[in-house]
Design a protein around this motif. Structure first.
Motif, PDB file in Angstrom:
ATOM      1  N   GLY A 190       0.817  -1.213   0.000  1.00 51.48           N
ATOM      2  CA  GLY A 190       0.000   0.000   0.000  1.00 51.48           C
ATOM      3  C   GLY A 190       0.847   1.259   0.000  1.00 51.48           C
ATOM      4  O   GLY A 190       0.551   2.224  -0.711  1.00 51.48           O
ATOM      5  N   LYS A 191       1.912   1.269   0.807  1.00 52.68           N
ATOM      6  CA  LYS A 191       2.797   2.433   0.846  1.00 52.68           C
ATOM      7  C   LYS A 191       3.485   2.661  -0.488  1.00 52.68           C
ATOM      8  O   LYS A 191       3.812   3.793  -0.857  1.00 52.68           O
ATOM      9  N   LEU A 192       3.716   1.566  -1.202  1.00 47.15           N
ATOM     10  CA  LEU A 192       4.373   1.658  -2.511  1.00 47.15           C
ATOM     11  C   LEU A 192       3.369   1.886  -3.641  1.00 47.15           C
ATOM     12  O   LEU A 192       3.749   1.893  -4.820  1.00 47.15           O
ATOM     13  N   LYS A 193       2.084   2.048  -3.263  1.00 46.38           N
ATOM     14  CA  LYS A 193       0.995   2.268  -4.224  1.00 46.38           C
ATOM     15  C   LYS A 193       0.814   1.078  -5.172  1.00 46.38           C
ATOM     16  O   LYS A 193       0.347   1.231  -6.302  1.00 46.38           O
ATOM     17  N   LYS A 194       1.161  -0.092  -4.714  1.00 45.87           N
ATOM     18  CA  LYS A 194       0.956  -1.326  -5.469  1.00 45.87           C
ATOM     19  C   LYS A 194      -0.345  -1.962  -4.960  1.00 45.87           C
ATOM     20  O   LYS A 194      -0.340  -2.937  -4.193  1.00 45.87           O
ATOM     21  N   ILE A 195      -1.458  -1.403  -5.405  1.00 36.89           N
ATOM     22  CA  ILE A 195      -2.759  -1.796  -4.846  1.00 36.89           C
ATOM     23  C   ILE A 195      -3.111  -3.241  -5.187  1.00 36.89           C
ATOM     24  O   ILE A 195      -3.611  -3.983  -4.326  1.00 36.89           O
ATOM     25  N   GLU A 196      -2.859  -3.651  -6.412  1.00 39.96           N
ATOM     26  CA  GLU A 196      -3.205  -5.012  -6.818  1.00 39.96           C
ATOM     27  C   GLU A 196      -2.431  -6.045  -6.000  1.00 39.96           C
ATOM     28  O   GLU A 196      -2.975  -7.093  -5.628  1.00 39.96           O
ATOM     29  N   GLU A 197      -1.152  -5.754  -5.744  1.00 34.91           N
ATOM     30  CA  GLU A 197      -0.351  -6.674  -4.935  1.00 34.91           C
ATOM     31  C   GLU A 197      -0.894  -6.759  -3.510  1.00 34.91           C
ATOM     32  O   GLU A 197      -0.957  -7.848  -2.922  1.00 34.91           O
ATOM     33  N   ALA A 198      -1.297  -5.610  -2.951  1.00 30.93           N
ATOM     34  CA  ALA A 198      -1.871  -5.604  -1.598  1.00 30.93           C
ATOM     35  C   ALA A 198      -3.158  -6.413  -1.564  1.00 30.93           C
ATOM     36  O   ALA A 198      -3.395  -7.193  -0.619  1.00 30.93           O
ATOM     37  N   GLU A 199      -3.990  -6.252  -2.577  1.00 32.21           N
ATOM     38  CA  GLU A 199      -5.257  -6.996  -2.638  1.00 32.21           C
ATOM     39  C   GLU A 199      -5.011  -8.489  -2.782  1.00 32.21           C
ATOM     40  O   GLU A 199      -5.737  -9.310  -2.209  1.00 32.21           O
ATOM     41  N   ALA A 200      -3.981  -8.845  -3.559  1.00 33.03           N
ATOM     42  CA  ALA A 200      -3.670 -10.263  -3.750  1.00 33.03           C
ATOM     43  C   ALA A 200      -3.259 -10.913  -2.433  1.00 33.03           C
ATOM     44  O   ALA A 200      -3.675 -12.045  -2.122  1.00 33.03           O
ATOM     45  N   VAL A 201      -2.455 -10.219  -1.651  1.00 35.27           N
ATOM     46  CA  VAL A 201      -2.046 -10.755  -0.347  1.00 35.27           C
ATOM     47  C   VAL A 201      -3.258 -10.895   0.565  1.00 35.27           C
ATOM     48  O   VAL A 201      -3.406 -11.895   1.281  1.00 35.27           O
ATOM     49  N   PHE A 202      -4.151  -9.909   0.521  1.00 36.61           N
ATOM     50  CA  PHE A 202      -5.355  -9.946   1.352  1.00 36.61           C
ATOM     51  C   PHE A 202      -6.212 -11.160   1.006  1.00 36.61           C
ATOM     52  O   PHE A 202      -6.675 -11.882   1.909  1.00 36.61           O
ATOM     53  N   GLU A 203      -6.415 -11.403  -0.277  1.00 31.21           N
ATOM     54  CA  GLU A 203      -7.235 -12.543  -0.701  1.00 31.21           C
ATOM     55  C   GLU A 203      -6.577 -13.859  -0.311  1.00 31.21           C
ATOM     56  O   GLU A 203      -7.255 -14.807   0.101  1.00 31.21           O
ATOM     57  N   GLU A 204      -5.268 -13.914  -0.449  1.00 34.24           N
ATOM     58  CA  GLU A 204      -4.546 -15.126  -0.053  1.00 34.24           C
ATOM     59  C   GLU A 204      -4.697 -15.375   1.445  1.00 34.24           C
ATOM     60  O   GLU A 204      -4.853 -16.516   1.888  1.00 34.24           O
ATOM     61  N   MET A 205      -4.662 -14.295   2.209  1.00 40.79           N
ATOM     62  CA  MET A 205      -4.817 -14.408   3.659  1.00 40.79           C
ATOM     63  C   MET A 205      -6.184 -14.992   4.003  1.00 40.79           C
ATOM     64  O   MET A 205      -6.307 -15.858   4.875  1.00 40.79           O
ATOM     65  N   LEU A 206      -7.223 -14.527   3.313  1.00 39.63           N
ATOM     66  CA  LEU A 206      -8.569 -15.038   3.590  1.00 39.63           C
ATOM     67  C   LEU A 206      -8.710 -16.502   3.182  1.00 39.63           C
ATOM     68  O   LEU A 206      -9.464 -17.262   3.799  1.00 39.63           O
ATOM     69  N   ASN A 207      -7.990 -16.901   2.126  1.00 37.59           N
ATOM     70  CA  ASN A 207      -8.082 -18.286   1.664  1.00 37.59           C
ATOM     71  C   ASN A 207      -7.364 -19.246   2.606  1.00 37.59           C
ATOM     72  O   ASN A 207      -7.785 -20.393   2.784  1.00 37.59           O
ATOM     73  N   VAL A 208      -6.274 -18.784   3.201  1.00 30.55           N
ATOM     74  CA  VAL A 208      -5.480 -19.651   4.077  1.00 30.55           C
ATOM     75  C   VAL A 208      -6.107 -19.788   5.447  1.00 30.55           C
ATOM     76  O   VAL A 208      -6.134 -20.865   6.041  1.00 30.55           O
ATOM     77  N   TRP A 209      -6.644 -18.665   5.957  1.00 31.08           N
ATOM     78  CA  TRP A 209      -7.218 -18.686   7.308  1.00 31.08           C
ATOM     79  C   TRP A 209      -8.697 -18.326   7.266  1.00 31.08           C
ATOM     80  O   TRP A 209      -9.122 -17.476   6.486  1.00 31.08           O
ATOM     81  N   THR A 210      -9.460 -18.949   8.123  1.00 29.93           N
ATOM     82  CA  THR A 210     -10.878 -18.607   8.213  1.00 29.93           C
ATOM     83  C   THR A 210     -11.094 -17.483   9.208  1.00 29.93           C
ATOM     84  O   THR A 210     -12.048 -16.726   9.113  1.00 29.93           O
ATOM     85  N   LYS A 211     -10.199 -17.361  10.196  1.00 31.41           N
ATOM     86  CA  LYS A 211     -10.371 -16.373  11.256  1.00 31.41           C
ATOM     87  C   LYS A 211     -10.476 -14.940  10.741  1.00 31.41           C
ATOM     88  O   LYS A 211     -11.321 -14.179  11.209  1.00 31.41           O
ATOM     89  N   PRO A 212      -9.646 -14.517   9.751  1.00 36.70           N
ATOM     90  CA  PRO A 212      -9.724 -13.127   9.301  1.00 36.70           C
ATOM     91  C   PRO A 212     -11.098 -12.702   8.830  1.00 36.70           C
ATOM     92  O   PRO A 212     -11.442 -11.527   8.874  1.00 36.70           O
ATOM     93  N   SER A 213     -11.919 -13.659   8.357  1.00 34.15           N
ATOM     94  CA  SER A 213     -13.239 -13.285   7.864  1.00 34.15           C
ATOM     95  C   SER A 213     -14.126 -12.718   8.952  1.00 34.15           C
ATOM     96  O   SER A 213     -15.124 -12.064   8.676  1.00 34.15           O
ATOM     97  N   SER A 214     -13.770 -12.960  10.222  1.00 34.69           N
ATOM     98  CA  SER A 214     -14.603 -12.454  11.310  1.00 34.69           C
ATOM     99  C   SER A 214     -13.857 -11.476  12.222  1.00 34.69           C
ATOM    100  O   SER A 214     -14.316 -11.169  13.301  1.00 34.69           O
ATOM    101  N   ASN A 215     -12.700 -11.026  11.774  1.00 32.96           N
ATOM    102  CA  ASN A 215     -11.919 -10.099  12.586  1.00 32.96           C
ATOM    103  C   ASN A 215     -11.608  -8.848  11.780  1.00 32.96           C
ATOM    104  O   ASN A 215     -10.928  -8.907  10.750  1.00 32.96           O
ATOM    105  N   SER A 216     -12.092  -7.722  12.252  1.00 31.77           N
ATOM    106  CA  SER A 216     -11.956  -6.479  11.496  1.00 31.77           C
ATOM    107  C   SER A 216     -10.523  -6.000  11.364  1.00 31.77           C
ATOM    108  O   SER A 216     -10.219  -5.181  10.499  1.00 31.77           O
ATOM    109  N   LYS A 217      -9.624  -6.512  12.211  1.00 32.69           N
ATOM    110  CA  LYS A 217      -8.221  -6.097  12.129  1.00 32.69           C
ATOM    111  C   LYS A 217      -7.654  -6.349  10.734  1.00 32.69           C
ATOM    112  O   LYS A 217      -6.919  -5.524  10.185  1.00 32.69           O
ATOM    113  N   TYR A 218      -8.005  -7.477  10.155  1.00 34.74           N
ATOM    114  CA  TYR A 218      -7.426  -7.867   8.877  1.00 34.74           C
ATOM    115  C   TYR A 218      -8.029  -7.072   7.723  1.00 34.74           C
ATOM    116  O   TYR A 218      -7.333  -6.735   6.761  1.00 34.74           O
TER     117      TYR A 218
END
Length: 629
Positions: free
Chosen positions: A442-470
C-alpha cells in the motif's frame, strides 16, 4: 560511554530540585561534560554506576530539566505537557513481558461489562501511518508462565490448552458455564492448565474472558491465589473496566499480598492508558510504602515521559543513578527511540554504542527502531546496512524478521526488495507477515499486490473473515491512496462476512473520508460510532477530524469536536488544545479563557503552544495599541 560525554554539545545548565527524607534540599548543576554536586548530594549513596552517570550527562546536555523530587522518590511533574503533540501509546496484555506493540492507546473502560470480550478481542490501537512500534516491557506474565513445566515452555508460547478451547468455544458471556461443565465432566483444574489457558487468552487479547476465568476460580475456591494471581486480576480489571476500578480492587487484596508487584502492575497500566498524573501518584504511593525502585518502575516512567515530557527523562536517569539501578535493554530501547523521534540521529547512535559498550547487543526490534529512524531521517544507506544485519545470511532461518523488513523496505521505496522478502513468506505465510505485506504494498501504491495478499490471507485462514483487524489493513491502504469507492465496497464486504465493525474500522473510515476531502462525512461516522455506546472511537480518529477543522479555521466545529472528545473521556491531553488554538489562529480570532481551561485540565504549555497562545491572546499589546492606550 565516554563517547556520549565527548559528543554532547554544551547547553545551558539545568537545575533539579532534590528533596531528601532526612536532609535539606540540594541543587544539582549539570552540563554536557560534568555533574557538580552541592550540599553533599550523594554523601550517603552507594557507589554510583558509570552507565547511569554517562546517560544522565548525555541527556542533561540536551534537555533542561524540570522539577522532580527524588530524595523521597516522589515525583511532582507536568506529565500532561506532551512533546510535539505526539500520542504514542502502548498496548499488549500484562505490563511485563518486553514485546513490541502498536501506538495509540485507547481506554475501553466506559464500555458496558456485558460486552467486555467483544470490545477487547480486536487490537485496540492502530498506529499512525508513520509510527514506530513502541516497545512494551512486560514481566508480570510470570503469574501464568512460571507454573508451566519447562518442557511445555516452547517457542510457541501459546501451546495447546484444552481449557482454553472450552472457554472460547461459546459466546463471550458463557465462560462460567464452560467452567461449570468442565468440572461436571470430572476434569481437573490444575494450576498448569489454568496458566496455559490464561496465557492463550491474553495472547489473543481476550481480556474479558480472562477476567471471568479469574473471577470464577476465586469465587469457587478452585485456586489458592498468590500475589501474582492478584496482580494478574488487577491488570485484567484495568484493561477491561478502567483504572479506577483497578485501583479500588487493591483494597480488596489481602494486605499480605499487597506488595510491589501489585502496585507496579497498576503503575504500568497508568502508563498504558497515558494517565501521567495517576502514574505519578502510584509511584509516590510505592515510595511511601518503601518499595524498592526497580528498573521496571523506571522504565515505565521513561516510557511515560518519552510520550509526554522528554525533558523529564533526565530526571528518571538521575533517579536511577541515585538508587543504583542498572539500565536494561528496554531502557536503552526507549532512549534510542526517543532520540530518533527527536531526529537526533547522532544522539541515537551514541546510545547504541553505549549499550554495546555495556555488553548489551541490540536485538531485532532495537535494530528495527534504528533502521526506521534512519529511513525517516533520509539516511537510506545506513538504514539498508541495518536491514542487511537483520536479514543475516539465510532469511528462511530468520522468518521473524520478515515483517520488519517488509515495513522498512517499503519506507525506503524498495519495491523489488519487498517482493523478494514476500517470496520467502509466500509459500507458508504467517498472519503478521500478510498484514505487513499489505501495508508495504500500500505504501508503494501497489494496490493489486496488496489486494492479492489480502485474498490469499482469507483463503489460508478462516479467522480473518470475522476479525476487522485484517480488513482494516486493506482499508488503510485504500484510505492512504484516496480510493473511497473501494473502501466502501470493502466495508460492505466486512458487514456481509459478519465481521464486527469497531474502533479500528471506524478509524480507517474516518481517514478514508478525510483523505478524500469529505471531512463532514468523517465527522458523521465518528458521531454515529460514539452513539452506539459499545466502544468509544480512538483518540487519533477524533484528532484526524479536529486537525482538519483547525486547518480550515473552522472554530465552531473545532470547539464541537473538542467537547465531544471530552465526553468520550479524552481529557488532560495537550493535542486537542493545540488543534483548538490553531483553529482560532487560522481564523484570526481571539480566544478568551483558554489559559484557564488549560489550567483546569492541568495542562502546561510547551514552547510551540506558548507561541500559539500569543497569537490568540485578546489582550496582547501591539505598537498601535500602546499608542492608543
Amino acid at each position: 560511554m565516554w563517547a556520549l560525554r565527548r559528543s554532547s554539545n554544551p547547553l545551558k545548565s539545568g537545575r533539579i530540585s532534590l528533596r531528601f527524607a532526612h536532609t535539606a534540599s540540594a541543587k544539582l548543576e549539570t552540563s554536557s561534560y560534568y555533574i557538580k554536586e552541592k550540599a553533599g548530594l550523594f554523601a550517603s549513596s552507594e557507589a554510583i554506576q558509570e552507565t547511569c552517570i554517562s546517560l544522565l550527562r548525555f541527556y542533561h546536555s540536551r534537555h533542561a530539566s524540570s522539577n522532580i523530587y527524588i530524595g523521597r522518590r516522589a515525583l511532582s511533574s507536568k506529565a500532561g505537557a506532551e512533546s510535539k503533540g505526539e500520542e504514542d501509546d502502548l498496548e499488549d496484555g500484562f505490563p511485563e513481558l518486553e514485546t513490541p506493540a502498536s501506538a495509540e492507546a485507547n481506554d475501553y473502560s466506559s464500555a458496558g461489562e456485558e460486552n467486555e470480550d467483544e470490545l477487547l478481542s480486536e487490537p485496540e490501537h492502530p498506529g499512525d501511518d508513520e509510527d514506530v512500534e513502541e516497545p512494551v516491557e512486560n514481566e508480570l506474565e510470570l503469574s501464568e508462565i512460571e507454573t508451566i513445566p519447562d518442557e511445555k515452555k516452547t517457542s510457541k508460547r501459546g501451546a495447546y490448552s484444552e481449557l482454553f478451547e472450552a472457554i472460547v468455544s461459546g459466546p463471550g458471556n458463557s465462560v462460567h458455564k464452560a467452567l461449570e461443565k468442565w468440572v461436571e465432566e470430572g476434569k481437573e483444574l490444575r494450576r498448569e492448565e489454568i496458566s496455559l489457558a490464561m496465557l492463550n487468552l491474553r495472547k489473543r487479547k481476550m481480556f474479558g474472558r480472562a477476567l471471568q476465568l479469574s473471577e470464577w476460580l476465586q469465587e469457587n475456591k478452585k485456586l489458592d491465589f498468590n500475589e501474582r494471581d492478584y496482580a494478574a486480576r488487577l491488570d485484567l480489571i484495568a484493561k477491561v473496566r478502567g483504572l479506577q476500578r483497578a485501583e479500588n480492587y487493591i483494597e480488596m487484596v489481602p494486605k499480605s499480598f499487597r506488595g510491589e508487584l501489585i502496585y507496579r502492575t497498576l503503575l504500568a497500566n497508568c502508563v498504558f492508558f497515558n494517565n501521567g498524573k495517576k502514574a505519578e501518584m502510584v509511584f509516590n504511593r510505592m515510595k511511601d510504602l518503601e518499595f524498592p525502585i526497580t528498573a521496571f518502575t523506571c522504565n515505565q516512567l521513561l516510557l511515560l515521559y518519552k510520550r509526554h515530557d522528554r525533558k523529564k527523562i533526565a530526571d528518571v536517569l538521575l533517579l536511577m543513578e541515585k538508587e543504583n539501578v542498572k539500565p536494561t535493554l528496554f531502557t536503552y530501547k526507549t532512549l534510542i527511540d526517543t532520540k530518533g523521534i527527536s531526529n537526533d540521529i547522532a544522539g541515537m547512535e551514541q546510545i547504541v554504542e553505549a549499550m554495546k559498550a555495556e555488553g548489551i547487543e541490540p536485538d531485532l526490534y532495537t535494530q528495527f527502531i534504528v533502521a526506521k529512524h534512519y529511513a525517516s531521517g533520509g539516511l537510506a544507506n545506513k538504514a539498508e546496512e541495518v536491514l542487511k544485519e537483520m536479514e543475516g545470511d539465510d532469511l528462511t532461518q530468520k522468518r521473524w524478521a520478515c515483517k520488519y523488513l517488509l515495513s522498512l523496505y517499503s519506507e525506503l521505496g524498495k519495491a523489488d526488495e519487498v517482493g523478494r522478502i514476500w517470496k520467502v513468506c509466500e509459500s507458508n505465510p504467517r498472519l503478521d507477515e500478510c498484514l505487513a505485506a499489505i501495508d508495504a504494498w500500500g505504501k508503494l501504491k501497489k494496490i493489486e499486490e496488496a489486494e492479492a495478499v489480502f485474498e490469499e490471507m482469507l483463503n489460508v485462514w478462516t479467522k480473518p473473515s470475522s476479525n476487522s483487524k485484517y480488513y482494516s489493513a486493506l482499508l488503510k491502504v485504500y484510505s492512504r491512496n484516496k480510493m473511497v469507492e473501494k473502501g466502501k465496497d470493502l466495508v460492505k464486504r466486512m458487514a456481509d462476512s459478519g465481521c464486527r465493525i469497531g474502533p479500528l474500522t471506524w478509524d480507517s473510515l474516518v481517514r478514508l473520508y478525510v483523505e478524500a476531502g469529505e471531512v463532514e462525512k468523517a465527522d458523521s461516522i465518528l458521531q454515529k460510532a460514539a452513539q452506539q455506546n459499545l466502544a468509544k472511537p480512538l483518540f487519533v480518529s477524533y484528532m484526524t477530524v479536529m486537525n482538519q477543522y483547525a486547518k480550515k479555521g473552522d472554530v465552531h466545529n473545532a470547539e464541537k469536536m473538542f467537547h465531544r472528545m471530552r465526553q468520550a473521556g479524552y481529557i488532560s491531553r495537550l493535542q486537542p488544545f493545540q488543534a483548538l488554538i490553531q483553529a482560532y489562529v487560522n481564523a484570526k480570532a481571539p480566544l478568551y479563557g483558554i489559559r484557564e481551561r488549560m489550567k483546569a485540565d492541568n495542562i502546561f504549555p510547551n514552547k510551540s503552544l506558548v507561541a500559539q497562545l500569543a497569537q490568540v491572546d485578546p489582550f496582547k499589546k501591539t505598537a498601535v495599541s500602546d499608542l492608543l492606550d
